[in-house]
Write an enzyme that holds these catalytic residues in place. Sequence first.
Site, PDB file in Angstrom:
ATOM      1  N   ARG A 234       0.861  -1.178   0.000  1.00  0.00           N
ATOM      2  CA  ARG A 234       0.000   0.000   0.000  1.00  0.00           C
ATOM      3  C   ARG A 234       0.903   1.235   0.000  1.00  0.00           C
ATOM      4  O   ARG A 234       1.918   1.273   0.697  1.00  0.00           O
ATOM      5  CB  ARG A 234      -0.913   0.040   1.228  1.00  0.00           C
ATOM      6  CG  ARG A 234      -2.111  -0.909   1.174  1.00  0.00           C
ATOM      7  CD  ARG A 234      -3.130  -0.545   0.084  1.00  0.00           C
ATOM      8  NE  ARG A 234      -4.268  -1.459   0.032  1.00  0.00           N
ATOM      9  CZ  ARG A 234      -4.364  -2.525  -0.761  1.00  0.00           C
ATOM     10  NH1 ARG A 234      -3.388  -2.830  -1.594  1.00  0.00           N
ATOM     11  NH2 ARG A 234      -5.441  -3.285  -0.738  1.00  0.00           N
ATOM     12  N   GLU A 263      -2.671   7.420  -4.916  1.00  0.00           N
ATOM     13  CA  GLU A 263      -3.024   6.751  -6.174  1.00  0.00           C
ATOM     14  C   GLU A 263      -4.494   6.889  -6.550  1.00  0.00           C
ATOM     15  O   GLU A 263      -4.852   6.761  -7.716  1.00  0.00           O
ATOM     16  CB  GLU A 263      -2.649   5.266  -6.116  1.00  0.00           C
ATOM     17  CG  GLU A 263      -3.500   4.434  -5.173  1.00  0.00           C
ATOM     18  CD  GLU A 263      -3.122   2.943  -5.228  1.00  0.00           C
ATOM     19  OE1 GLU A 263      -1.942   2.625  -5.062  1.00  0.00           O
ATOM     20  OE2 GLU A 263      -4.043   2.126  -5.423  1.00  0.00           O
ATOM     21  N   HIS A 295      -0.945  -0.264  -9.725  1.00  0.00           N
ATOM     22  CA  HIS A 295      -1.702  -1.208  -8.891  1.00  0.00           C
ATOM     23  C   HIS A 295      -2.185  -2.401  -9.735  1.00  0.00           C
ATOM     24  O   HIS A 295      -3.381  -2.708  -9.758  1.00  0.00           O
ATOM     25  CB  HIS A 295      -2.879  -0.514  -8.200  1.00  0.00           C
ATOM     26  CG  HIS A 295      -3.257  -1.175  -6.900  1.00  0.00           C
ATOM     27  ND1 HIS A 295      -3.545  -0.478  -5.760  1.00  0.00           N
ATOM     28  CD2 HIS A 295      -3.371  -2.479  -6.568  1.00  0.00           C
ATOM     29  CE1 HIS A 295      -3.838  -1.321  -4.784  1.00  0.00           C
ATOM     30  NE2 HIS A 295      -3.728  -2.561  -5.259  1.00  0.00           N
TER      31      HIS A 295
HETATM   32  P1  NAI Z   1      -1.352 -11.297   5.192  1.00  0.00           P
HETATM   33  O1  NAI Z   1      -2.326 -10.821   6.209  1.00  0.00           O
HETATM   34  O2  NAI Z   1      -1.315 -12.744   4.835  1.00  0.00           O
HETATM   35  O3  NAI Z   1       0.139 -10.874   5.638  1.00  0.00           O
HETATM   36  C1  NAI Z   1       0.466  -9.619   6.170  1.00  0.00           C
HETATM   37  C2  NAI Z   1       1.569  -9.842   7.184  1.00  0.00           C
HETATM   38  O4  NAI Z   1       2.025  -8.569   7.644  1.00  0.00           O
HETATM   39  C3  NAI Z   1       1.106 -10.632   8.428  1.00  0.00           C
HETATM   40  O5  NAI Z   1       1.970 -11.745   8.636  1.00  0.00           O
HETATM   41  C4  NAI Z   1       1.193  -9.609   9.553  1.00  0.00           C
HETATM   42  O6  NAI Z   1       1.532 -10.175  10.802  1.00  0.00           O
HETATM   43  C5  NAI Z   1       2.306  -8.715   9.031  1.00  0.00           C
HETATM   44  N1  NAI Z   1       2.381  -7.421   9.691  1.00  0.00           N
HETATM   45  C6  NAI Z   1       1.374  -6.677  10.215  1.00  0.00           C
HETATM   46  N2  NAI Z   1       1.878  -5.548  10.762  1.00  0.00           N
HETATM   47  C7  NAI Z   1       3.224  -5.604  10.571  1.00  0.00           C
HETATM   48  C8  NAI Z   1       4.304  -4.733  10.912  1.00  0.00           C
HETATM   49  N3  NAI Z   1       4.077  -3.603  11.581  1.00  0.00           N
HETATM   50  N4  NAI Z   1       5.556  -5.097  10.547  1.00  0.00           N
HETATM   51  C9  NAI Z   1       5.779  -6.253   9.887  1.00  0.00           C
HETATM   52  N5  NAI Z   1       4.810  -7.109   9.546  1.00  0.00           N
HETATM   53  C10 NAI Z   1       3.556  -6.786   9.881  1.00  0.00           C
HETATM   54  O7  NAI Z   1      -1.606 -10.392   3.906  1.00  0.00           O
HETATM   55  P2  NAI Z   1      -1.163 -10.681   2.413  1.00  0.00           P
HETATM   56  O8  NAI Z   1      -2.229 -11.409   1.697  1.00  0.00           O
HETATM   57  O9  NAI Z   1       0.214 -11.233   2.402  1.00  0.00           O
HETATM   58  O10 NAI Z   1      -1.159  -9.188   1.812  1.00  0.00           O
HETATM   59  C11 NAI Z   1      -0.230  -8.210   2.265  1.00  0.00           C
HETATM   60  C12 NAI Z   1      -0.629  -6.843   1.717  1.00  0.00           C
HETATM   61  O11 NAI Z   1      -0.488  -6.831   0.291  1.00  0.00           O
HETATM   62  C13 NAI Z   1      -2.098  -6.470   1.942  1.00  0.00           C
HETATM   63  O12 NAI Z   1      -2.280  -5.876   3.215  1.00  0.00           O
HETATM   64  C14 NAI Z   1      -2.369  -5.484   0.845  1.00  0.00           C
HETATM   65  O13 NAI Z   1      -2.139  -4.188   1.325  1.00  0.00           O
HETATM   66  C15 NAI Z   1      -1.314  -5.812  -0.216  1.00  0.00           C
HETATM   67  N6  NAI Z   1      -1.903  -6.277  -1.478  1.00  0.00           N
HETATM   68  C16 NAI Z   1      -1.572  -5.616  -2.627  1.00  0.00           C
HETATM   69  C17 NAI Z   1      -2.087  -6.012  -3.845  1.00  0.00           C
HETATM   70  C18 NAI Z   1      -1.717  -5.341  -5.138  1.00  0.00           C
HETATM   71  O14 NAI Z   1      -2.357  -5.595  -6.165  1.00  0.00           O
HETATM   72  N7  NAI Z   1      -0.714  -4.482  -5.175  1.00  0.00           N
HETATM   73  C19 NAI Z   1      -3.036  -7.139  -3.913  1.00  0.00           C
HETATM   74  C20 NAI Z   1      -3.255  -7.814  -2.654  1.00  0.00           C
HETATM   75  C21 NAI Z   1      -2.718  -7.368  -1.482  1.00  0.00           C
END
Ligand code: NAI
Length: 331
Positions: A234, A263, A295
Site C-alpha cells: 500500500r 493513487e 496497482h
Molecule cells: P497477510 O495478512 O497474509 O500478511 C500480512 C503480514 O504482515 C502478516 O503476517 C502480519 O503479521 C504482518 N504485519 C502486520 N503488521 C506488521 C508490521 N508492523 N511489521 C511487519 N509485519 C507486519 O496479507 P497478504 O495477503 O500477504 O497481503 C499483504 C498486503 O499486500 C495487503 O495488506 C495489501 O495491502 C497488499 N496487497 C496488494 C495487492 C496489489 O495488487 N498491489 C493485492 C493484494 C494485497
Amino acid sequence: MKVAVFSTKPYDREFLERANQAFGHELVFFEPRLAKETLPLVQGFKAICVFVNDQLDASMLIALKKAGVEHIALRCAGFNNVDLPSAGELGLSLTRVPAYSPYAVAEHAVALMLSLNRKIYWAHSRVRDGNFSLDGLLGFDMHGKTIGIVGTGKIGQTLASALHGFGCKLLGVDRYENDRCKELSMQYVTFEELLAQSDIISLHCPLTPETHHMIDNESVARMKRGVMLINTSRGGLIDTKAVIDGLKTGKIGYMGLDVYEEEEELFFEDKTFEMRLDDEFARLTTFPNVVITGHQAYFTREALERISETTLSNLAEFEKGGELTNRVTAS
Ligand code: NAI
C-alpha cells in the site's frame, strides 16, 4: 440478491458476470467510484460491492446507512480505505477477499526486481531504436543477495519461496514468525537490522496506523547505499518525499512501486491527456532507476476468478443470514 457494483472496469464485469452464473445475483454495474457525487446510485440496494480506492470514511458510511445499505462487499484483500469502527457502530456488515492469489502479487514483486536490476525497460526501448550498446545496462546476480521481506504473511511467504529458488539470503520482519519461511532459512530480525543488511527490501505488510510511513527519512538513512526498494503493498507505507530525497542522493539505488500514497486520483484511469500528475508522482517518474506500475500486481486471470467467486459467495452468505466467513470487523 441485487447488488450495486462500483468502480467497474470491463474486466471486472467480465469476470463477475462469468462467476455469477453459479450464484444468480442481480449485479448492477457502475463505472464511477463510490463518492459523494455518485451516492444517489445506491438507492434501492441493500448491498454494494467496492474496490481498493472507494473511500468508505465515517461520513460515507453514515450516508450509505441512511440510504438503506446493509452490506459492503470489498472485492479486495486490504481494507485500509474503510473506517471500521464507524461501520461497526452503524451495524453495517463488511466482507473482503482475504486471499485470492498470493502468487500474482509476489510474482509482480519479482518482476519489478528483475526489471530494475537488468534494466529491461531501457534495453527494450534501446533495441527498438536500433541501439544495441550495453553501456549502462550492467546488472547484478540475484543469487547470494540479501532480501529483506517486511510482512511474511501469504504474499511475503510466496515471495520468500520464489527468492529462495534464486539462491538469495532471506531476512524477515513480522510480529509472527512464519514456519514455512523459517524452513526456507529466513532469519527473523528487527526492522532496523533488516534495513541495514538488505540489498533489496520488499514491503508486504498491511497499511495500519503503525505501518504508515514506515519508510521515512530515518529508515532510508539506515539502509545500505544503493539498496533496491519494492512496494507492492500500500502506498501509505512510504513517505514519498523521503524516498525522493533517498533517490536524489543515491542512497536508494532502485525503486519499484505498484502502489502510491495518492493513487486514488490517478490509478485505474487513462490520464494521458489530462496532465494531472501530482508533483511528487511526476518527480518519481523522472528517475531512470524507478519503475512504477498502476496497482496491477493482483491483475492475473486466476486472481480475478478467485476475487469474483469469493465476493459473490460473500454476498450469498449475507443474503442467507448467519455467519459471514470473510467478515471484516474493527477487532
Ligand atoms: P497477510 O495478512 O497474509 O500478511 C500480512 C503480514 O504482515 C502478516 O503476517 C502480519 O503479521 C504482518 N504485519 C502486520 N503488521 C506488521 C508490521 N508492523 N511489521 C511487519 N509485519 C507486519 O496479507 P497478504 O495477503 O500477504 O497481503 C499483504 C498486503 O499486500 C495487503 O495488506 C495489501 O495491502 C497488499 N496487497 C496488494 C495487492 C496489489 O495488487 N498491489 C493485492 C493484494 C494485497
